[in-house]
Scaffold this motif. Sequence first.
Motif, PDB file in Angstrom:
ATOM      1  N   ILE A 108       0.860  -1.182   0.000  1.00  0.00           N
ATOM      2  CA  ILE A 108       0.000   0.000   0.000  1.00  0.00           C
ATOM      3  C   ILE A 108       0.898   1.233   0.000  1.00  0.00           C
ATOM      4  O   ILE A 108       2.090   1.162   0.331  1.00  0.00           O
ATOM      5  N   TRP A 109       0.321   2.376  -0.399  1.00  0.00           N
ATOM      6  CA  TRP A 109       1.024   3.655  -0.241  1.00  0.00           C
ATOM      7  C   TRP A 109       0.096   4.619   0.461  1.00  0.00           C
ATOM      8  O   TRP A 109      -1.093   4.740   0.130  1.00  0.00           O
ATOM      9  N   THR A 110       0.625   5.302   1.457  1.00  0.00           N
ATOM     10  CA  THR A 110      -0.148   6.290   2.201  1.00  0.00           C
ATOM     11  C   THR A 110       0.806   7.163   3.007  1.00  0.00           C
ATOM     12  O   THR A 110       1.852   6.675   3.467  1.00  0.00           O
ATOM     13  N   PRO A 111       0.500   8.441   3.200  1.00  0.00           N
ATOM     14  CA  PRO A 111       1.298   9.300   4.075  1.00  0.00           C
ATOM     15  C   PRO A 111       0.839   9.241   5.538  1.00  0.00           C
ATOM     16  O   PRO A 111       1.151  10.144   6.326  1.00  0.00           O
ATOM     17  N   PHE A 112       0.099   8.212   5.895  1.00  0.00           N
ATOM     18  CA  PHE A 112      -0.391   8.054   7.267  1.00  0.00           C
ATOM     19  C   PHE A 112       0.749   8.255   8.267  1.00  0.00           C
ATOM     20  O   PHE A 112       1.853   7.740   8.082  1.00  0.00           O
ATOM     21  N   GLU A 113       0.474   8.981   9.332  1.00  0.00           N
ATOM     22  CA  GLU A 113       1.480   9.232  10.366  1.00  0.00           C
ATOM     23  C   GLU A 113       1.345   8.190  11.473  1.00  0.00           C
ATOM     24  O   GLU A 113       0.318   8.106  12.150  1.00  0.00           O
ATOM     25  N   PHE A 114       2.399   7.412  11.658  1.00  0.00           N
ATOM     26  CA  PHE A 114       2.353   6.285  12.591  1.00  0.00           C
ATOM     27  C   PHE A 114       2.450   6.694  14.055  1.00  0.00           C
ATOM     28  O   PHE A 114       2.180   5.886  14.941  1.00  0.00           O
ATOM     29  N   ALA A 115       2.839   7.932  14.302  1.00  0.00           N
ATOM     30  CA  ALA A 115       3.137   8.336  15.677  1.00  0.00           C
ATOM     31  C   ALA A 115       1.953   8.154  16.628  1.00  0.00           C
ATOM     32  O   ALA A 115       2.141   7.886  17.812  1.00  0.00           O
ATOM     33  N   GLY A 116       0.738   8.296  16.133  1.00  0.00           N
ATOM     34  CA  GLY A 116      -0.424   8.207  17.015  1.00  0.00           C
ATOM     35  C   GLY A 116      -0.967   6.811  17.218  1.00  0.00           C
ATOM     36  O   GLY A 116      -1.915   6.615  17.983  1.00  0.00           O
ATOM     37  N   LEU A 117      -0.385   5.821  16.553  1.00  0.00           N
ATOM     38  CA  LEU A 117      -0.906   4.461  16.665  1.00  0.00           C
ATOM     39  C   LEU A 117      -0.614   3.872  18.041  1.00  0.00           C
ATOM     40  O   LEU A 117       0.515   3.947  18.537  1.00  0.00           O
ATOM     41  N   GLN A 118      -1.621   3.270  18.625  1.00  0.00           N
ATOM     42  CA  GLN A 118      -1.440   2.565  19.890  1.00  0.00           C
ATOM     43  C   GLN A 118      -2.517   1.508  20.029  1.00  0.00           C
ATOM     44  O   GLN A 118      -3.525   1.533  19.317  1.00  0.00           O
ATOM     45  N   LEU A 119      -2.279   0.581  20.930  1.00  0.00           N
ATOM     46  CA  LEU A 119      -3.235  -0.492  21.196  1.00  0.00           C
ATOM     47  C   LEU A 119      -3.874  -0.249  22.553  1.00  0.00           C
ATOM     48  O   LEU A 119      -3.195  -0.315  23.583  1.00  0.00           O
ATOM     49  N   PRO A 120      -5.183   0.039  22.595  1.00  0.00           N
ATOM     50  CA  PRO A 120      -5.844   0.258  23.882  1.00  0.00           C
ATOM     51  C   PRO A 120      -5.772  -0.976  24.777  1.00  0.00           C
ATOM     52  O   PRO A 120      -5.698  -2.115  24.295  1.00  0.00           O
ATOM     53  N   ALA A 121      -5.811  -0.744  26.056  1.00  0.00           N
ATOM     54  CA  ALA A 121      -5.754  -1.844  27.023  1.00  0.00           C
ATOM     55  C   ALA A 121      -6.900  -2.826  26.783  1.00  0.00           C
ATOM     56  O   ALA A 121      -8.036  -2.414  26.519  1.00  0.00           O
ATOM     57  N   GLY A 122      -6.608  -4.094  26.869  1.00  0.00           N
ATOM     58  CA  GLY A 122      -7.615  -5.127  26.722  1.00  0.00           C
ATOM     59  C   GLY A 122      -7.924  -5.521  25.291  1.00  0.00           C
ATOM     60  O   GLY A 122      -8.699  -6.448  25.054  1.00  0.00           O
ATOM     61  N   LYS A 123      -7.320  -4.844  24.320  1.00  0.00           N
ATOM     62  CA  LYS A 123      -7.575  -5.162  22.910  1.00  0.00           C
ATOM     63  C   LYS A 123      -6.441  -6.022  22.349  1.00  0.00           C
ATOM     64  O   LYS A 123      -5.295  -5.954  22.802  1.00  0.00           O
ATOM     65  N   LEU A 124      -6.779  -6.815  21.351  1.00  0.00           N
ATOM     66  CA  LEU A 124      -5.791  -7.640  20.667  1.00  0.00           C
ATOM     67  C   LEU A 124      -5.339  -7.017  19.350  1.00  0.00           C
ATOM     68  O   LEU A 124      -4.303  -7.398  18.806  1.00  0.00           O
ATOM     69  N   ALA A 125      -6.125  -6.091  18.833  1.00  0.00           N
ATOM     70  CA  ALA A 125      -5.785  -5.448  17.572  1.00  0.00           C
ATOM     71  C   ALA A 125      -6.416  -4.069  17.501  1.00  0.00           C
ATOM     72  O   ALA A 125      -7.490  -3.835  18.063  1.00  0.00           O
ATOM     73  N   HIS A 126      -5.732  -3.179  16.804  1.00  0.00           N
ATOM     74  CA  HIS A 126      -6.242  -1.846  16.495  1.00  0.00           C
ATOM     75  C   HIS A 126      -6.042  -1.645  15.002  1.00  0.00           C
ATOM     76  O   HIS A 126      -4.905  -1.707  14.509  1.00  0.00           O
ATOM     77  N   LEU A 127      -7.122  -1.403  14.267  1.00  0.00           N
ATOM     78  CA  LEU A 127      -7.067  -1.341  12.811  1.00  0.00           C
ATOM     79  C   LEU A 127      -7.318   0.078  12.310  1.00  0.00           C
ATOM     80  O   LEU A 127      -8.153   0.795  12.853  1.00  0.00           O
ATOM     81  N   VAL A 128      -6.606   0.440  11.264  1.00  0.00           N
ATOM     82  CA  VAL A 128      -6.862   1.692  10.562  1.00  0.00           C
ATOM     83  C   VAL A 128      -7.755   1.369   9.372  1.00  0.00           C
ATOM     84  O   VAL A 128      -7.411   0.530   8.537  1.00  0.00           O
ATOM     85  N   LEU A 129      -8.922   2.015   9.312  1.00  0.00           N
ATOM     86  CA  LEU A 129      -9.903   1.756   8.268  1.00  0.00           C
ATOM     87  C   LEU A 129     -10.027   2.963   7.345  1.00  0.00           C
ATOM     88  O   LEU A 129      -9.873   4.109   7.777  1.00  0.00           O
ATOM     89  N   VAL A 130     -10.283   2.681   6.080  1.00  0.00           N
ATOM     90  CA  VAL A 130     -10.402   3.738   5.066  1.00  0.00           C
ATOM     91  C   VAL A 130     -11.685   3.530   4.270  1.00  0.00           C
ATOM     92  O   VAL A 130     -12.330   2.480   4.337  1.00  0.00           O
TER      93      VAL A 130
END
Length: 222
Positions: A108-130
Amino acid sequence: MKAMILAAGKGERMRPLTLHTPKPLLPVAGKPLIQWHMEGLRQAGVTDLVINHAWLGEQLEAHFADGAALDVTIKWSPEGEPLETGGGIFKALPLLGDQPFVLVNGDIWTPFEFAGLQLPAGKLAHLVLVDNPSFKTQGDFVLVQGDVRNPSGSAQALTYSGLAVLHPQLFEGQQGGAFALAPLLRQAADAGRVSGEYFAGPWVDVGTPERLADASRLAQGA
């Protein structure tokens, strides 16, 4: 946090471009597609990278080596046989450790900024949707107040972007070999253990030569 970039695909829809060049090395605005991800992760402070490969993977290793030229550290996870997305990640888990890690689809190509990505407590996955691209009429998941759910009823589903944060515990019970990631995500979503966010910026699934050209046009304006 570490990151894994998936780069083991054969890129059959990109032929003849991928007959002698692995898809991640195809140029987007003058630099390899995968290098955009490496630089984006580095800018976010994520410098420990794991990259899997299969088709023509030796070219990837020869080009980037240990990553020092880009101020990152690369550990390679070669696959002698196709393992699909889930199997490829599972094989690389010893290199990723026992903490959550960023996952990036290399095609994929995207200028998405990774700095804000995190996994909330109790979750197994956090997905970016478009938004669903023109070539895909149905989405993958529904986003409801930060929770990701499987589609049902009339709720509008969005497309999984190929960007995520995963916890290694998502793969508990797996035995290795080839398997897909999507069923694990759907099972975790049913259990209420997947969060998500919506990204409205540029994003291209670089699956065809035409979309490779689209990515280059967008990248030149980024």
